[in-house]
Design a protein around this motif. Sequence first.
Motif, PDB file in Angstrom:
ATOM      1  N   UNK A 161       0.857  -1.191   0.000  1.00  0.00           N
ATOM      2  CA  UNK A 161       0.000   0.000   0.000  1.00  0.00           C
ATOM      3  C   UNK A 161       0.894   1.243   0.000  1.00  0.00           C
ATOM      4  N   UNK A 162       1.547   1.533  -1.116  1.00  0.00           N
ATOM      5  CA  UNK A 162       2.551   2.609  -1.136  1.00  0.00           C
ATOM      6  C   UNK A 162       1.982   3.994  -0.850  1.00  0.00           C
ATOM      7  N   UNK A 163       0.698   4.200  -1.053  1.00  0.00           N
ATOM      8  CA  UNK A 163       0.119   5.510  -0.780  1.00  0.00           C
ATOM      9  C   UNK A 163      -0.358   5.690   0.647  1.00  0.00           C
ATOM     10  N   UNK A 164      -0.218   4.666   1.452  1.00  0.00           N
ATOM     11  CA  UNK A 164      -0.715   4.698   2.828  1.00  0.00           C
ATOM     12  C   UNK A 164       0.428   4.924   3.801  1.00  0.00           C
ATOM     13  N   UNK A 165       0.260   5.864   4.698  1.00  0.00           N
ATOM     14  CA  UNK A 165       1.246   6.075   5.749  1.00  0.00           C
ATOM     15  C   UNK A 165       1.101   5.012   6.817  1.00  0.00           C
ATOM     16  N   UNK A 166       2.083   4.111   6.910  1.00  0.00           N
ATOM     17  CA  UNK A 166       2.051   3.027   7.891  1.00  0.00           C
ATOM     18  C   UNK A 166       3.066   3.339   8.981  1.00  0.00           C
ATOM     19  N   UNK A 167       2.595   3.474  10.223  1.00  0.00           N
ATOM     20  CA  UNK A 167       3.471   3.868  11.330  1.00  0.00           C
ATOM     21  C   UNK A 167       3.327   2.879  12.476  1.00  0.00           C
ATOM     22  N   UNK A 168       4.087   1.766  12.457  1.00  0.00           N
ATOM     23  CA  UNK A 168       3.958   0.772  13.530  1.00  0.00           C
ATOM     24  C   UNK A 168       4.429   1.332  14.874  1.00  0.00           C
TER      25      UNK A 168
END
Length: 327
Positions: free
Chosen positions: A124-131
């Motif tokens: 999901x390259x357009x999604x900001x993923x912040x674990x």
Amino acid sequence: MISACTVRRETDQFLADILTGLSRPQKRLPSKYFYDAAGSRLFDRITELPEYYPTRTELAIVTAHAAAMADRCGPRCLLIELGAGSLVKVRLLLDRLDRPAGYVPVDVSGEHLRSAAAELGADYPGLGVAPVVADFTRPFELPPVPAARRVAYFPGSTIGNFDPSEADDLLRRVAGLVGPGGGLLLGLDLRKDPAVLEPAYNDTRGVTAAFNRNLLVRINRELGADFDPTAFRHRAFYNRERDRIEMHLVSAAEQSVQVCGRAFAFRAGESIHTENSYKYDLDDFARRAAECGWRAGASWTDEQRYFAVTYLTAATPGHAGLSPRPE
């Protein structure tokens, strides 16, 4: 980056929890410590077992109703997944969300979480993923992401691992985390015949038994204990009075175990209580949620009513609701 001080604090808390639990008349270990890297992998295997209905049932519910769930979450939401694990179910929801502001998976198993988050971020390259590596039962900081609303996603039946008062405390904390008007999309394992329940926690391949014993392996590795995991047998059963599955590790013989210099004696047949899994009635749960600051919204179930996914909204003053509306 996780600092050495953070690691030390986590180890100190782990040790304190283990020593406290083993000092109780009914020895008990917190189930949250199941999920080191090995435990997380074993649980992933459990979810694929034929006896273990919750995961496949919930996946079928979310697959069928993801659009309606995403509609409840609304556009530009920040999705916060509690106890994120392998980030499998959330993909069904992410595919339907309207321009999500970001995705924050939260889990105590840092290695497992970071690996799964990197894989999801690539897909999901357009999604900001912040674990966020954290124990979601304690306060933790969210990344500063502007969003129309915050929605906590708590899939599986993990809420059932908390005793009733602990579950109520968690619901109140999550209401504060998302704020008034924020949401909670929650999985609930429903009450059903013990003939269905008990095999789900006593699989014929012994994966659940290995998962249970792995907690002792972790205590040995991280706290310098000398448990012999083979000297404990796995036991899981349905407690009708409390509407819960209980998991225990039962000592096969009289023995003594050392944990960080402290000795703990076990009688033959004495158990360590490692996990509860409470089963719910939807209406009863809606009433409890209302007392913890939530308004009940829609609920989705399978045809057999084995499992439910329910959407709650953090209430504002003067608003309450008790009955989830099936869809």
